[in-house]
Design an enzyme around this catalytic site. Sequence first.
Site, PDB file in Angstrom:
ATOM      1  N   ALA A 123     -13.594 -47.734  47.054  1.00 52.63           N
ATOM      2  CA  ALA A 123     -12.195 -47.701  46.625  1.00 52.63           C
ATOM      3  C   ALA A 123     -12.028 -46.962  45.304  1.00 52.63           C
ATOM      4  CB  ALA A 123     -11.665 -49.124  46.501  1.00 52.63           C
ATOM      5  N   ASN A 191     -16.933 -54.051  42.514  1.00 53.77           N
ATOM      6  CA  ASN A 191     -18.039 -53.209  42.957  1.00 53.77           C
ATOM      7  C   ASN A 191     -17.774 -51.750  42.595  1.00 53.77           C
ATOM      8  OD1 ASN A 191     -20.004 -54.971  44.406  1.00 53.77           O
ATOM      9  ND2 ASN A 191     -18.184 -55.504  45.573  1.00 53.77           N
ATOM     10  N   HIS A 221      -7.091 -48.531  39.500  1.00 56.08           N
ATOM     11  CA  HIS A 221      -8.237 -48.258  38.641  1.00 56.08           C
ATOM     12  C   HIS A 221      -7.990 -46.955  37.879  1.00 56.08           C
ATOM     13  CE1 HIS A 221     -10.227 -51.254  41.127  1.00 56.08           C
ATOM     14  NE2 HIS A 221     -10.047 -50.498  42.188  1.00 56.08           N
TER      15      HIS A 221
END
Length: 269
Positions: A123, A191, A221
């Site tokens: 991701a 992760n 993010h």
Amino acid sequence: MTTTRIGIAGLGAIGRALAKRIAGGDLPGLVLSAVASGGREKAQAWLREQGIDVPVVDLADFPAHADLVVECAPGRLVPEICRPMLEAGKRVMVLSCGALLPHPEIVELAKTHGGQIIVPTGALLGLDAVTAAAEGEIASVRMITRKPPKGLAGAPYLVENGISVEGLTEAKRIFAGTAREAAAGFPANVNVAVALSLAGIGPDKTTIEIWADPAVTRNCHSIKVDSDSAKLSLAIENIPSENPKTGRITAQSVLAALRKLHAPLRVGT
């Protein structure tokens, strides 16, 4: 074309999405050969419902059925998934890459037996650029993650420190530290930070802030990398999958990585 047998460990949101696409013949040169699941009967029922005819096997039996296993399971199972495959000199694609940090012996197994651990982009974005920058000198890697509170609820770090994300009306910073510390405290959530650290300057030099933000509906993010070859500013907003802790693009990233195994043209490092 050589055929690669693919096993899937875990039939949650990501595992099911992958199983459907691989079994449907969507990836040339790949066949779904086996799955493993903690709920064997439930897994068998789902496979029958989907018309997918593959066995549900124990993790230790994967080497007899698969050339590459994709891990889509809780991080605590990563060693149990990896060891049999790596000891057989085979490959494992690890999504819960944070689980690799406390188990460096897994990487040694791959080295000793000629196996390979593959960490897909997942991701995140920009790992190609970060790995390229790491061939030179990287001064710093900083990451900020913002997620809807429900996607963070129940994380060990929050439980251990008595931090609540219920009923928030504004963004709350719930963690600041290294990628290694974040992986231990938020094993199902960051992760991406570990993948970033493995691509760059390591989990003890990569820093991350985690925010619970009721104003966002996506897993967001942002990354800043300062190196001697480039300054990178990266941002991504991921639509959650059925599992709010995981972005929908994660499964697609795995499919893209698998497709490269037999592709006549590969784009990206």
